[in-house]
Motif scaffolding. Structure first.
Motif, PDB file in Angstrom:
ATOM      1  N   VAL A 129       0.833  -1.205   0.000  1.00  0.00           N
ATOM      2  CA  VAL A 129       0.000   0.000   0.000  1.00  0.00           C
ATOM      3  C   VAL A 129       0.866   1.253   0.000  1.00  0.00           C
ATOM      4  CG1 VAL A 129      -1.942  -1.108   1.186  1.00  0.00           C
ATOM      5  CG2 VAL A 129      -0.160   0.034   2.518  1.00  0.00           C
ATOM      6  N   CYS A 130       0.253   2.336  -0.424  1.00  0.00           N
ATOM      7  CA  CYS A 130       0.937   3.626  -0.391  1.00  0.00           C
ATOM      8  C   CYS A 130       0.642   4.301   0.945  1.00  0.00           C
ATOM      9  CB  CYS A 130       0.449   4.492  -1.540  1.00  0.00           C
ATOM     10  SG  CYS A 130       1.148   6.147  -1.439  1.00  0.00           S
ATOM     11  N   PRO A 131       1.685   4.596   1.741  1.00  0.00           N
ATOM     12  CA  PRO A 131       1.455   5.216   3.051  1.00  0.00           C
ATOM     13  C   PRO A 131       0.936   6.646   2.925  1.00  0.00           C
ATOM     14  CG  PRO A 131       3.804   5.135   2.567  1.00  0.00           C
ATOM     15  CD  PRO A 131       3.111   4.398   1.455  1.00  0.00           C
ATOM     16  N   LYS A 132       1.132   7.251   1.753  1.00  0.00           N
ATOM     17  CA  LYS A 132       0.748   8.657   1.586  1.00  0.00           C
ATOM     18  C   LYS A 132      -0.716   8.797   1.133  1.00  0.00           C
ATOM     19  CE  LYS A 132       2.551  13.008   0.145  1.00  0.00           C
ATOM     20  NZ  LYS A 132       2.802  13.438  -1.239  1.00  0.00           N
ATOM     21  N   CYS A 133      -1.088   8.098   0.033  1.00  0.00           N
ATOM     22  CA  CYS A 133      -2.438   8.327  -0.508  1.00  0.00           C
ATOM     23  C   CYS A 133      -3.373   7.138  -0.296  1.00  0.00           C
ATOM     24  CB  CYS A 133      -2.374   8.677  -1.993  1.00  0.00           C
ATOM     25  SG  CYS A 133      -2.031   7.273  -3.067  1.00  0.00           S
ATOM     26  N   GLY A 134      -2.858   6.015   0.222  1.00  0.00           N
ATOM     27  CA  GLY A 134      -3.737   4.890   0.531  1.00  0.00           C
ATOM     28  C   GLY A 134      -3.982   3.931  -0.623  1.00  0.00           C
ATOM     29  N   ILE A 149       6.814   1.576  -6.234  1.00  0.00           N
ATOM     30  CA  ILE A 149       6.468   3.011  -6.250  1.00  0.00           C
ATOM     31  C   ILE A 149       4.981   3.191  -6.582  1.00  0.00           C
ATOM     32  CG2 ILE A 149       6.925   5.237  -7.381  1.00  0.00           C
ATOM     33  CD1 ILE A 149       9.297   4.261  -5.757  1.00  0.00           C
ATOM     34  N   CYS A 150       4.318   4.096  -5.839  1.00  0.00           N
ATOM     35  CA  CYS A 150       2.890   4.350  -6.067  1.00  0.00           C
ATOM     36  C   CYS A 150       2.640   5.024  -7.417  1.00  0.00           C
ATOM     37  CB  CYS A 150       2.349   5.221  -4.933  1.00  0.00           C
ATOM     38  SG  CYS A 150       0.595   5.619  -5.126  1.00  0.00           S
ATOM     39  N   ASP A 151       1.735   4.451  -8.216  1.00  0.00           N
ATOM     40  CA  ASP A 151       1.360   5.054  -9.513  1.00  0.00           C
ATOM     41  C   ASP A 151       0.742   6.435  -9.321  1.00  0.00           C
ATOM     42  OD1 ASP A 151       2.100   2.683 -10.676  1.00  0.00           O
ATOM     43  OD2 ASP A 151       0.050   1.995 -11.087  1.00  0.00           O
ATOM     44  N   GLU A 152      -0.013   6.580  -8.221  1.00  0.00           N
ATOM     45  CA  GLU A 152      -0.798   7.800  -8.036  1.00  0.00           C
ATOM     46  C   GLU A 152       0.057   8.979  -7.594  1.00  0.00           C
ATOM     47  OE1 GLU A 152      -4.048   7.661  -8.720  1.00  0.00           O
ATOM     48  OE2 GLU A 152      -3.953   5.494  -9.060  1.00  0.00           O
ATOM     49  N   CYS A 153       0.993   8.724  -6.667  1.00  0.00           N
ATOM     50  CA  CYS A 153       1.673   9.876  -6.054  1.00  0.00           C
ATOM     51  C   CYS A 153       3.192   9.722  -5.952  1.00  0.00           C
ATOM     52  CB  CYS A 153       1.087  10.164  -4.670  1.00  0.00           C
ATOM     53  SG  CYS A 153       1.580   9.003  -3.398  1.00  0.00           S
ATOM     54  N   GLY A 154       3.728   8.591  -6.431  1.00  0.00           N
ATOM     55  CA  GLY A 154       5.189   8.447  -6.473  1.00  0.00           C
ATOM     56  C   GLY A 154       5.856   8.074  -5.156  1.00  0.00           C
TER      57      GLY A 154
HETATM   58 ZN    ZN Z   1       0.309   7.093  -3.355  1.00  0.00          ZN
END
Ligand code: ZN
Ligand code: ADP
Length: 213
Positions: A129-134, A149-154
């Protein structure tokens, strides 16, 4: 359209809720997401919830119920909602029924996303999971475009603490004792629909389309 998503942790309730949210334009209310957001923002509720969540235990009913009752009273819930991760115990289900009765409302569908335990264990071990955007990924089934790496927010992806193997086993145990009885509760109310959660995401989407019209 008022919908409850039932199913073991990791059955895909979040993915299917997001799909329905988008399709029907009704809010997706995920109690786990609300708690994680509170933890990220260092709120009092977050601090209370964290100790339970890290062990794979349930947050006490009274904390969850008041949170959900407040959320359902918001204007955007008038046209419907998708409850994901609530109710999770019989007392929560009964509190929800009482609140619905009080407000003259009802549940239209309780969707039981059905997956065997070994399937769940396999899936959760690969979840990131992305700790920043979920945003949520899976090493094999839903990999990000760039590894780790998160696709949404890097941001750099992590494994949720409660996805560690020992915790997963505990969550499944809690699911079977506390949450599984809700399947019969909603079946008796005539709103339960069983959905095979093992057939792949797009196939489940198609089943949901057919079921909900
Ligand atoms: Zn993210
Ligand atoms: P999953 O469905 O994958 O277990 P969730 O994000 O729904 O994950 O929930 C994560 C954790 O948040 C749960 O293990 C539990 O500790 C807490 N939680 C979420 N919803 C509830 C609820 N309705 N009642 C009690 N605890 C909850």
């Amino acid at each position: 359209m008022n919908i409850i998503m039932l199913g073991a942790p990791g059955a895909g309730k979040g993915t299917f809720s997001a799909y329905l949210e988008n399709k029907y334009q009704v809010p997706h209310i995920a109690t786990g997401d609300i708690f994680r957001e509170n933890i990220r923002n260092n709120t009092e509720l977050g601090a209370k919830a964290k100790s339970y969540m890290d062990k794979g235990e349930l947050v006490p009913d009274e904390l969850v119920v008041s949170l959900v009752v407040d959320r359902l009273a918001k204007d955007d819930c008038k046209k419907g909602y998708i409850l994901d991760g609530f109710p999770r115990t019989m007392p929560q289900a009964e509190a929800l029924s009482a609140e619905l009765e009080r407000t003259g409302s009802k549940i239209d569908y309780a969707l039981n996303i059905d997956c065997p335990d070994d399937f769940i264990v396999e899936r959760m071990s690969g979840r990131r999971v992305c700790p920043k955007c979920g945003a949520s990924y899976h090493l094999v089934n839903v990999p990000p475009k760039t590894e780790g790496i998160c696709d949404e927010c890097g941001s750099e992806l992590i494994q949720r603490k409660d996805d560690a193997p020992e915790t997963v086993a505990n969550r499944l145990k809690v699911y079977h004792t506390e949450t599984q009885p809700l399947i019969d509760y909603y079946r008796e109310q005539g709103v339960l629909e069983d959905v095979d959660g093992t057939i792949g995401r797009d196939n489940v989407f198609a089943v949901l389309d057919k079921l909900l019209g």
